[in-house]
Write a protein that holds these residues in place. Structure first.
Motif, PDB file in Angstrom:
ATOM      1  N   GLU A 120      49.272  43.464  40.924  1.00  0.00           N
ATOM      2  CA  GLU A 120      48.329  44.252  41.719  1.00  0.00           C
ATOM      3  C   GLU A 120      47.051  43.475  42.038  1.00  0.00           C
ATOM      4  OE1 GLU A 120      47.519  47.921  39.785  1.00  0.00           O
ATOM      5  OE2 GLU A 120      49.545  48.730  40.078  1.00  0.00           O
ATOM      6  N   ASN A 121      46.677  42.549  41.161  1.00  0.00           N
ATOM      7  CA  ASN A 121      45.470  41.767  41.421  1.00  0.00           C
ATOM      8  C   ASN A 121      45.749  40.450  42.137  1.00  0.00           C
ATOM      9  OD1 ASN A 121      46.722  40.590  39.260  1.00  0.00           O
ATOM     10  ND2 ASN A 121      44.996  40.729  37.855  1.00  0.00           N
TER      11      ASN A 121
ATOM     12  N   ARG B 143      44.649  32.936  38.883  1.00  0.00           N
ATOM     13  CA  ARG B 143      44.329  33.604  37.624  1.00  0.00           C
ATOM     14  C   ARG B 143      43.509  32.717  36.679  1.00  0.00           C
ATOM     15  NH1 ARG B 143      49.850  35.274  35.092  1.00  0.00           N
ATOM     16  NH2 ARG B 143      50.520  35.207  37.272  1.00  0.00           N
TER      17      ARG B 143
END
Length: 485
Positions: free
Chosen positions: A39-40, A105
């Motif tokens: 989702e990110n 990330r």
């Protein structure tokens, strides 16, 4: 008949290419793999699926063409770069998914190391960024649970495939892939202990760096071949395309149009360092001699069109995009800035967000598709112009490769924005071709006369300078509107 098998392991899938003893491409076989997107916006791949697909496409291409598998004399590998993974050397199993090059990330890890940014650039030629492998490996080591006491391998996709293909006997990567990890010192040509230390990575867990045309070991492809075959050429995909395009001398430049894009210029045997948003890497090491490149990487090019198909549903298939763009109002002022996971070179803004700007009431479906097409060429133009400026080398032609080069609208627009010819080879699989050439040259099957056989279509600029400048200035303004730093 003798054959070279090339494995081209890319972001969206794995393909096998088969070449005969005249260096002719006689067939290909493909298998896709899933893009694991959170989702990110984090992106990952299943390493075991990549390995299974590698075996699958190799077997399929041999059987589909009805050749005697004993006539395959060597294997070359080209691979998606920067994508990183960690696995257990004893079990041969990954401790976590492979973290894909697009994935940011590791941004917080890089932010925490900002004081070391200049040292990182001086040693590795790369800007401190989560784009490269170092922060991805560090993230896995910090988040994959208790790894203490385990015999770990930290590597890129080439080293993973070599490890699996040789039944764990060899843990190697080539110079081109090593130079994109942000852990390799491109001056000393060795893993950099200082850089490894700040990322918390033990150099002993990294692969042996091997010439791009060197011997990586032998494989029976998990029992498929009746005898072991040498793996004799490994290159990162963009480096493979540079080699496959025959860009062997300083000033020659190519752009790979894929999920993302790499623009790469051969600058010869001595590095040139830039402060302007492009990086310095190794092109390859062949026969013990390295060549350097200037390079810029773009996160979203072909994947912008895939986004229009899969998510926005404006198109039924990617191949429709050029046709729609050609029907759009040529005076429409819409720009799409595809910062879906930040912007790569030359902006390096991981916090930038995508935007569509400059729309009017008459902007419709075709105009939005046109903006998506054109943002690909604008991003390439950013990098080519910057490389010419930083290197001082004249650029008289750009050689291109990848699936989107079939798009005539895109190729013509690219030439219009660069004001130089865009050369599209008949064979589009340049990454795999480069790996095959490296293997074939090393095994003495071919020589550099293979480059003379390549057929190319050339697109020539059709716009005047004032029109080009107006359009490009509009792009720069659109980008400026989304930058956060």
């Amino acid at each position: 008949m003798k054959y070279i098998l090339a494995i081209d392991q890319s972001t969206s899938g794995t393909k096998a290419l088969l070449f005969d003893e005249d260096a002719r491409l006689i067939g290909r076989s493909d298998l896709p793999h899933k893009q694991k997107i959170s989702e990110n916006g984090w992106v990952a791949h299943d390493p075991m699926k990549i390995w299974e697909n590698t075996k699958g496409v190799a077997r399929a291409i041999i059987e589909k063409n009805g050749i005697n598998k004993d006539e395959v004399i060597g294997i070359g590998i080209s691979n998606q770069r920067e994508t990183a993974l960690v696995w257990d050397r004893d079990t041969g199993l990954p401790v976590y998914d492979a973290i894909v090059w697009q994935c940011a990330r590791g941004a917080k890890i890089c932010e925490g190391l900002s004081d070391y940014a200049e040292m990182v650039r001086e040693h590795t030629g790369l800007r401190l960024s989560p784009y490269f492998s170092a922060a991805k490996i560090a993230w896995v080591l910090q988040n994959a649970g208790d790894l203490s006491g385990r015999h770990l391998c930290c590597g890129t996709i080439d080293s993973w495939l070599v490890f699996k293909m040789t039944h764990g006997k060899e843990f190697r990567c080539d110079y081109s892939n090593a130079s994109r990890t942000q852990l390799f010192n491109i001056r000393t040509l060795s893993w950099d202990s200082e850089i490894c230390s700040i990322f918390g990575i033990d150099p002993e867990t990294l692969p042996t760096v091997t010439d791009s045309d060197g011997l990586y070991g032998y494989t029976d492809l998990d029992g498929y071949f009746s005898k072991e075959i040498p793996i004799h050429g490994v290159l990162g995909d963009s480096h493979g395309a540079l080699f496959g395009q025959g860009c062997l001398t300083p000033g020659m430049i190519k752009a790979t149009f894929g999920t993302g894009s790499s623009v790469m210029m051969n600058i010869g045997e001595k590095p040139i360092f830039s402060d302007a948003g492009i990086v310095t890497s190794l092109a390859w090491s062949m026969g013990g001699k390295v060549n350097y490149v200037l390079e810029g990487n773009i996160n979203y090019t072909g994947s912008v069109i895939k986004w229009l198909v899969d998510d926005v549903k404006l198109l039924g298939a990617s191949r429709e995009s050029g046709e729609f763009a050609a029907k759009a109002n040529p005076e429409d002022t819409t720009y799409l800035v595809p910062a879906f996971s930040g912007l790569g070179a030359p902006y390096w803004d991981s916090e930038a967000k995508a935007a569509i700007v400059g729309m009017t009431r008459s902007t419709g479906k075709a105009e939005i598709v046109k903006a998506a097409e054109e943002c690909i060429a604008y991003q390439i133009t950013d990098l080519v112009l910057l490389m010419q400026q930083e290197s001082g080398l004249p650029i008289t032609e750009i050689r291109v490769d990848g699936g989107p080069t079939k798009d005539k609208y895109l190729m013509q627009f690219q030439s219009d924005m660069l004001s130089i010819p865009v050369a599209v080879p008949k064979n589009e699989e340049l990454s795999g071709i480069g790996a095959a050439y490296a293997a074939g040259f090393a095994l003495g099957l071919w020589d550099q006369s293979v480059y003379e056989k390549e057929e190319r279509t050339r697109y020539l600029s059709k716009v005047d300078e004032s029109s080009r400048k107006k359009r490009y200035d509009g792009w720069k303004a659109a980008v400026a509107s989304v930058l956060t730093k």
